[in-house]
Design a protein around this motif. Sequence first.
Motif: not given
Length: 468
Positions: A200-209, A306-324
């Motif tokens: 991301l061009r800038s880090a979202p504020a807050g934290r994802v747990i 921020a939620l997308w940034d969390y998904i991107a940071g998951l271990d051993i994951v190279r792609r995310a898909t979403m149909s909606t």
Amino acid sequence: MPDQHVPQQPEIAPLAPGLRSESFRAALNSDGKTADAQTAAFAQTAEQGFYEPWFTDEQINRIGRILVEDEQLLTGVYVDQDTAADEPWGNALKEVGFDPSHPVGTFVDYDKTLNAGGPAGPLPARLITMVTVNPSFRRRGILKHLMTSALSRAVEDGMAVAALTVSEGGIYGRFGFGCATREASIQVNLGEGSGQSFALRSAPAGRVISADPVKLDEVIDTSFEAFHDRTRGSIGRQQTYQLVSSARWNLEDNSAWNRKLRAAVHVREDGSIGGYVTFKHEGWDTDPSTIRIYDLIAADDQSHLALWDYIAGLDIVRRATMSTAALSDPLQSALVNPRSYQVRKLSDVLWVRILDVVKALEARAWTADGAFRLELEDGQGITGGSFTVSVDDGAATLTRAGDGEAPVTSDLPTLQLSVETLGSLYLGDVSVRTLHAAGRLGGTTAEDVDRISRIMDLATLPFCATHF
């Protein structure tokens, strides 16, 4: 003050001889199980119409609880057995067909709210779902009867709009429904490779747990309420979503838990919850390693990113898909490499039928103040006519031309269209200019289009994250 425009109930189309319709509500026993065979047979038939497996008693019980919680009205069309006995195929139907309690047409309607973007907030909407017709009984007026009956009920109940989602796009325009929102099926490349990583061009504020899905009930409620209030095109959700997002309803078997479901929650800097995401890993046989997002609901754009940034940071994951995903998803513009965001398919979602043009347009968002003449054609005679639309300080007022009124000589521009086309225009998914280019605005002139579009066309696209 608006005039006393009163929508008219449409003529209810008759069924062919030998068929009858019946409306009823599901009921549960004291132990929470479906109380009657009629509801069970209806649910079995409707789901079979969408090529789902033949449900078990426990699956039917869970569906029955949803029908009751959302106060859904069930309408079935049934074969009269005495009439069928006189038909050449009557004996075969009795011997090999389903029990007479199984309808040959199904239809469900119930009420939620629709965010049309207006200052008063979401308005009540009549939702339609589970529409099926047995292929052995087509061309007997079943769909037309069910739909005209439902629209008549909605008008009688004072609904401004009806809405549905469709399996086939060429069926519902003749009933006045227009395609009103669309969604994207997306693929986001997260993985390694020169210039291809998610950033991301800038880090979202807050934290994802990371979160336990079974503890998300309150988060789901408050997050969707905030999303619904801020999102034009959003429809209130049925209880199924609560169960799916908390892992208590497996989409592959609704009687089982979804033990593959994972969840995360965005916590803002002030400690409040900004949204949630639910997802699963697609399995180690996928290449590249892929996360499938089920639901991502955010109260604001920072939480969304921020939620997308969390998904991107998951271990051993190279792609995310979403149909909606929304067509106006801010994620693509927030990425350093926008090519990592790929739209794989566009689909229509919500179809809207205007039932009371005064209530509907007065609940709508507008871009600028001004006035125009609306000439609305409604083939079913529910809400057509000639109106003056006046927008002042972002709110619209409609007045209807009275019978015997002198011809209009003002210089107001005129918007001439069908109720189906107004349904497509209503939430802002398509512009006045585009509909004019498509030849769908009758005698509206190019000059009138310029003037009306400045009032009516909206800056952002609507989004409906709810399927039903």
